[in-house]
Write a protein that holds these residues in place. Sequence first.
Motif, PDB file in Angstrom:
ATOM      1  N   SER A  64       0.872  -1.185   0.000  1.00  0.00           N
ATOM      2  CA  SER A  64       0.000   0.000   0.000  1.00  0.00           C
ATOM      3  C   SER A  64       0.902   1.226   0.000  1.00  0.00           C
ATOM      4  O   SER A  64       1.820   1.314   0.808  1.00  0.00           O
ATOM      5  CB  SER A  64      -0.869   0.046   1.248  1.00  0.00           C
ATOM      6  OG  SER A  64      -1.505  -1.187   1.406  1.00  0.00           O
ATOM      7  N   LEU A  65       0.621   2.129  -0.899  1.00  0.00           N
ATOM      8  CA  LEU A  65       1.468   3.321  -1.027  1.00  0.00           C
ATOM      9  C   LEU A  65       0.622   4.568  -0.837  1.00  0.00           C
ATOM     10  O   LEU A  65      -0.558   4.588  -1.206  1.00  0.00           O
ATOM     11  CB  LEU A  65       2.069   3.408  -2.422  1.00  0.00           C
ATOM     12  CG  LEU A  65       3.008   2.336  -2.900  1.00  0.00           C
ATOM     13  CD1 LEU A  65       2.265   1.262  -3.623  1.00  0.00           C
ATOM     14  CD2 LEU A  65       4.004   2.961  -3.828  1.00  0.00           C
ATOM     15  N   ARG A  66       1.283   5.595  -0.325  1.00  0.00           N
ATOM     16  CA  ARG A  66       0.556   6.845  -0.127  1.00  0.00           C
ATOM     17  C   ARG A  66       1.506   8.022  -0.304  1.00  0.00           C
ATOM     18  O   ARG A  66       2.654   7.988   0.147  1.00  0.00           O
ATOM     19  CB  ARG A  66      -0.051   6.851   1.277  1.00  0.00           C
ATOM     20  CG  ARG A  66      -0.721   8.159   1.686  1.00  0.00           C
ATOM     21  CD  ARG A  66      -1.490   8.020   2.981  1.00  0.00           C
ATOM     22  NE  ARG A  66      -2.641   7.126   2.835  1.00  0.00           N
ATOM     23  CZ  ARG A  66      -3.796   7.459   2.269  1.00  0.00           C
ATOM     24  NH1 ARG A  66      -3.978   8.674   1.793  1.00  0.00           N
ATOM     25  NH2 ARG A  66      -4.781   6.611   2.182  1.00  0.00           N
ATOM     26  N   LEU A  67       1.026   9.052  -0.971  1.00  0.00           N
ATOM     27  CA  LEU A  67       1.768  10.320  -1.038  1.00  0.00           C
ATOM     28  C   LEU A  67       0.729  11.444  -1.066  1.00  0.00           C
ATOM     29  O   LEU A  67      -0.116  11.474  -1.968  1.00  0.00           O
ATOM     30  CB  LEU A  67       2.669  10.389  -2.277  1.00  0.00           C
ATOM     31  CG  LEU A  67       3.545  11.637  -2.366  1.00  0.00           C
ATOM     32  CD1 LEU A  67       4.597  11.666  -1.270  1.00  0.00           C
ATOM     33  CD2 LEU A  67       4.244  11.721  -3.720  1.00  0.00           C
ATOM     34  N   GLY A  68       0.786  12.332  -0.102  1.00  0.00           N
ATOM     35  CA  GLY A  68      -0.235  13.386  -0.008  1.00  0.00           C
ATOM     36  C   GLY A  68      -1.597  12.729   0.058  1.00  0.00           C
ATOM     37  O   GLY A  68      -1.797  11.766   0.800  1.00  0.00           O
ATOM     38  N   GLN A  98      -2.906  11.012  -2.384  1.00  0.00           N
ATOM     39  CA  GLN A  98      -3.024   9.933  -3.376  1.00  0.00           C
ATOM     40  C   GLN A  98      -2.605   8.607  -2.744  1.00  0.00           C
ATOM     41  O   GLN A  98      -1.621   8.568  -1.981  1.00  0.00           O
ATOM     42  CB  GLN A  98      -2.086  10.208  -4.543  1.00  0.00           C
ATOM     43  CG  GLN A  98      -2.547  11.328  -5.440  1.00  0.00           C
ATOM     44  CD  GLN A  98      -1.890  11.210  -6.801  1.00  0.00           C
ATOM     45  OE1 GLN A  98      -0.680  11.355  -6.915  1.00  0.00           O
ATOM     46  NE2 GLN A  98      -2.689  10.949  -7.820  1.00  0.00           N
ATOM     47  N   SER A  99      -3.311   7.551  -3.074  1.00  0.00           N
ATOM     48  CA  SER A  99      -2.889   6.244  -2.557  1.00  0.00           C
ATOM     49  C   SER A  99      -3.127   5.167  -3.605  1.00  0.00           C
ATOM     50  O   SER A  99      -3.905   5.344  -4.545  1.00  0.00           O
ATOM     51  CB  SER A  99      -3.659   5.923  -1.287  1.00  0.00           C
ATOM     52  OG  SER A  99      -5.030   5.857  -1.592  1.00  0.00           O
ATOM     53  N   ASN A 106      -9.917  12.972 -11.485  1.00  0.00           N
ATOM     54  CA  ASN A 106      -8.931  14.016 -11.794  1.00  0.00           C
ATOM     55  C   ASN A 106      -7.592  13.819 -11.062  1.00  0.00           C
ATOM     56  O   ASN A 106      -6.815  14.752 -10.918  1.00  0.00           O
ATOM     57  CB  ASN A 106      -9.544  15.393 -11.484  1.00  0.00           C
ATOM     58  CG  ASN A 106      -8.721  16.513 -12.057  1.00  0.00           C
ATOM     59  OD1 ASN A 106      -7.872  16.267 -12.914  1.00  0.00           O
ATOM     60  ND2 ASN A 106      -8.945  17.720 -11.579  1.00  0.00           N
ATOM     61  N   SER A 107      -7.334  12.617 -10.589  1.00  0.00           N
ATOM     62  CA  SER A 107      -6.080  12.356  -9.881  1.00  0.00           C
ATOM     63  C   SER A 107      -5.353  11.229 -10.619  1.00  0.00           C
ATOM     64  O   SER A 107      -5.911  10.148 -10.822  1.00  0.00           O
ATOM     65  CB  SER A 107      -6.433  11.955  -8.451  1.00  0.00           C
ATOM     66  OG  SER A 107      -5.302  11.464  -7.806  1.00  0.00           O
ATOM     67  N   ALA A 108      -4.125  11.500 -11.049  1.00  0.00           N
ATOM     68  CA  ALA A 108      -3.412  10.539 -11.897  1.00  0.00           C
ATOM     69  C   ALA A 108      -2.241   9.877 -11.167  1.00  0.00           C
ATOM     70  O   ALA A 108      -1.530  10.519 -10.393  1.00  0.00           O
ATOM     71  CB  ALA A 108      -2.904  11.254 -13.148  1.00  0.00           C
ATOM     72  N   ILE A 109      -2.077   8.573 -11.421  1.00  0.00           N
ATOM     73  CA  ILE A 109      -0.933   7.813 -10.884  1.00  0.00           C
ATOM     74  C   ILE A 109      -0.355   6.992 -12.035  1.00  0.00           C
ATOM     75  O   ILE A 109      -1.095   6.421 -12.825  1.00  0.00           O
ATOM     76  CB  ILE A 109      -1.381   6.863  -9.737  1.00  0.00           C
ATOM     77  CG1 ILE A 109      -1.729   7.694  -8.496  1.00  0.00           C
ATOM     78  CG2 ILE A 109      -0.306   5.837  -9.402  1.00  0.00           C
ATOM     79  CD1 ILE A 109      -1.935   6.901  -7.232  1.00  0.00           C
ATOM     80  N   ILE A 144       4.478   5.901  -9.917  1.00  0.00           N
ATOM     81  CA  ILE A 144       4.803   7.326 -10.053  1.00  0.00           C
ATOM     82  C   ILE A 144       3.588   8.161  -9.632  1.00  0.00           C
ATOM     83  O   ILE A 144       2.503   8.017 -10.213  1.00  0.00           O
ATOM     84  CB  ILE A 144       5.189   7.665 -11.511  1.00  0.00           C
ATOM     85  CG1 ILE A 144       6.273   6.687 -12.015  1.00  0.00           C
ATOM     86  CG2 ILE A 144       5.665   9.104 -11.634  1.00  0.00           C
ATOM     87  CD1 ILE A 144       6.584   6.808 -13.499  1.00  0.00           C
ATOM     88  N   PHE A 145       3.801   9.027  -8.667  1.00  0.00           N
ATOM     89  CA  PHE A 145       2.688   9.834  -8.160  1.00  0.00           C
ATOM     90  C   PHE A 145       2.534  11.126  -8.948  1.00  0.00           C
ATOM     91  O   PHE A 145       3.504  11.662  -9.479  1.00  0.00           O
ATOM     92  CB  PHE A 145       2.891  10.132  -6.669  1.00  0.00           C
ATOM     93  CG  PHE A 145       2.548   8.939  -5.833  1.00  0.00           C
ATOM     94  CD1 PHE A 145       1.293   8.828  -5.269  1.00  0.00           C
ATOM     95  CD2 PHE A 145       3.449   7.901  -5.678  1.00  0.00           C
ATOM     96  CE1 PHE A 145       0.945   7.697  -4.537  1.00  0.00           C
ATOM     97  CE2 PHE A 145       3.111   6.769  -4.948  1.00  0.00           C
ATOM     98  CZ  PHE A 145       1.861   6.674  -4.370  1.00  0.00           C
ATOM     99  N   GLY A 146       1.305  11.625  -9.001  1.00  0.00           N
ATOM    100  CA  GLY A 146       0.960  12.843  -9.730  1.00  0.00           C
ATOM    101  C   GLY A 146       0.726  13.991  -8.780  1.00  0.00           C
ATOM    102  O   GLY A 146       1.621  14.313  -8.037  1.00  0.00           O
ATOM    103  N   PRO A 147      -0.466  14.523  -8.730  1.00  0.00           N
ATOM    104  CA  PRO A 147      -1.689  14.019  -9.374  1.00  0.00           C
ATOM    105  C   PRO A 147      -1.886  14.465 -10.823  1.00  0.00           C
ATOM    106  O   PRO A 147      -2.862  14.098 -11.448  1.00  0.00           O
ATOM    107  CB  PRO A 147      -2.798  14.611  -8.490  1.00  0.00           C
ATOM    108  CG  PRO A 147      -2.213  15.883  -7.969  1.00  0.00           C
ATOM    109  CD  PRO A 147      -0.748  15.665  -7.841  1.00  0.00           C
ATOM    110  N   GLN A 148      -0.948  15.250 -11.364  1.00  0.00           N
ATOM    111  CA  GLN A 148      -1.151  15.708 -12.746  1.00  0.00           C
ATOM    112  C   GLN A 148      -0.542  14.713 -13.736  1.00  0.00           C
ATOM    113  O   GLN A 148       0.559  14.196 -13.512  1.00  0.00           O
ATOM    114  CB  GLN A 148      -0.481  17.073 -12.962  1.00  0.00           C
ATOM    115  CG  GLN A 148      -1.155  18.232 -12.265  1.00  0.00           C
ATOM    116  CD  GLN A 148      -2.610  18.357 -12.666  1.00  0.00           C
ATOM    117  OE1 GLN A 148      -3.505  18.182 -11.842  1.00  0.00           O
ATOM    118  NE2 GLN A 148      -2.871  18.632 -13.932  1.00  0.00           N
TER     119      GLN A 148
END
Length: 725
Positions: A45-49, A51-52, A123-126, A162-166
């Motif tokens: 399980s990954l999380r950044l800000g 986004q997960s 609207n959130s991209a990974i 790879i985290f976004g969210p863009q």
Amino acid sequence: MEDNIKLERGKKVLKITIGYDLCLSFNAPIGSPSPDFEMDRDTISLRLGNQSLKLDIKKEDKKIIITKKLGIKEKVLGFGEKALPLNKRRVRLAFWNYDHLGYNYYDDPLYLSIPFTIFVENNSAIGLFINSPAFCIADIGLSEYDKFIFEVHDEKCEIFVIFGPQISEILRTYLEITGKPFLPPIWALGYQISRYSYFPQDYVLDIAKNYLSEIPISALYLDIDYMDGYKIFTWNNKRFPEPKAMIEELHKLGIKVIPIIDPYIKVEEGYNIYEEAKTLCIKRDNKNPYITMGWPGLCTLPDFMRKETQTWWSSKIKEFVERYGFDGIWLDMNEPSVFNYKMIIEDLSTKFGLSEEIKAIIDRLVYILGSKRGVKANVLRNISPNDFFDLSVEPNVFHLLDNGKMTEHKYLRNAYPYFQAKATYEALKEIRKDVFILSRSGYAGIQKYAAIWTGDVPSTWEGLKLTLAILLNLSLSGISFCGCDLGGFVERGDYELIARWHQACAFVPFYRVHKDKGATEAEIYNMPSKYKKKIKEAIDLRMKFLPYLWHLCWKSHLEGEPIIRPLCYDFQEDEESYYIEDEYMVGSSLLCAPILEPNSKGREVYLPRSKWIDFWNGEIQEGPTYIECVAELPIFIRYGSAIPVKDGIIIFGEGDWRIYHDEKGKVAEISYKNNVLKQYGEPMEIRNIMILAQKISPRGFKANYNRLGTMIELDKTFKEIEFDK
Ligand code: GLC
């Protein structure tokens, strides 16, 4: 999971390495922020800000299976050269470089494999990049509606989350991992000509001169018939008695010359290339080289997976390019594609003594059956490398790696063109300032070395539409400098289609007309005037916008931004934009909505949220909206844009802009606010300006015209201009 799993945190990236000894490995970018993660048995399980992401990773039957839940409205973008819509759902995709002559919608796989995708939900991209050049399959909601299942048919791979969210951030990070796109020479943006095949020598010169009497061309390609019996690094002396003189003459006409080079090494005692490369080739077993069929008949293939072969190849490329003064290299059949079915016919013939006539009949039969090549991506079935046997190297032949280990082809096939392009690039880099390589096949990272074109697309209206979708899929997968055979390659195609194809791709980075032997003449000097005029206008338009394309090449090279892209790249929050693949953005400022149907005078155009101005009639539109547009080639400029064009600049709205200009990519800073236009930084020579949607006249300069949409001529490069309201 097993113990041979390693996790590394990078800037907005988590890298998961499974197993050891990858033939091609990439590093995660260093820096923060980096994601937090937890591992519970097979689940990470990954999380950044805010986004997960949760990934299940299992090993099963010598495969790695990566599973993720698929949201009901989640978009799945990218995956390289796929003959599919932008949003790939309810499909099963194969990753196995494949020579797919005359492909159509949903035919899979094609020539190039990029196991990189971008998921977008709310609207959130990974991003997910699964680095494995082995045979892989992505099942996107096909066998299980709510699952994304990726199978690596090997026991090792690297997984980058790879985290976004863009979307734009993800693509930029992906390019930091795999390498930024090469910077093409400026001539590579010009109109280039080709056909299978231009010969003899005098005819080649005539073709060039006839073209020049109509339109500027920047490069001419020599297809396989320049060689002696298709033996690489040779010339057919009858057709080309003085190749060097021919190339010099073409250079005098301002035309670059690029030869095709296939990977085939003809098995022929005494042929120096074969003698030198014998020990550097793919192997059937411990002792014997792998022998197969290619253009020259019986042949073998260089084993690009090891340094020794790469060095040898580089030396051959250098020698060939230096001796004749070529300006670039065209790498074809480098999936690698081989004619295995011909091999079977030969075996049958040796066994049963078949006559030439019977052999020809079998050949024809296999060709016809083979034209239904590959598989359909939306058909549920087990796919294996054997499905592509007709034109692929056998999965179980061997490559000898630098570490002395032998590895089966099926574990690294997709990286073959990558290492070939790398060796070619390194050779050219040593002898030229500008490097240009065109490649048909590739893998993640190929963007550092080569431009990609979309292979043997049919000359049909469907082929044209499909081409746009593929180019957009490629550009969301890091391949910025991409293009296609203008007019389509196989099947005849009529003049209307050829002209529309030229218009549709007017802003596509690689712009080359190329046709099969029997396809309609797409050479502009042999065309009815009506269509000739349309093609000339399309080329003129491209030339007008060339400084903008050049600016975008720099942006792509330095900042990792695609040159052309689907609307969802710039308007990620706009749900509609994920369904539009018959329009494209050129940089962030221009929207091109080409006409892709026969007998049409216009089309419906979708404009996302922004203010837009119709480039041809100056009408202003407020997006999001669908409008009916009547124009030869609908083009819209987005509010807040400054677009460098030939000798000038087009401005719509106010703003501050950085523009890469001149051959060296100097940066000019331009601002337009409250009727004052300023330029600072490394000044750009601007002789004309066109400020759209405002009737203006510059103070201190004599304006020729100040009508809307008309260029105003300045008498010198400016620093600051004030306009009368
Ligand atoms: C392949 C290429 C095509 C080329 C032909 C002959 O089909 O895709 O572009 O013209 O081979 O070399």
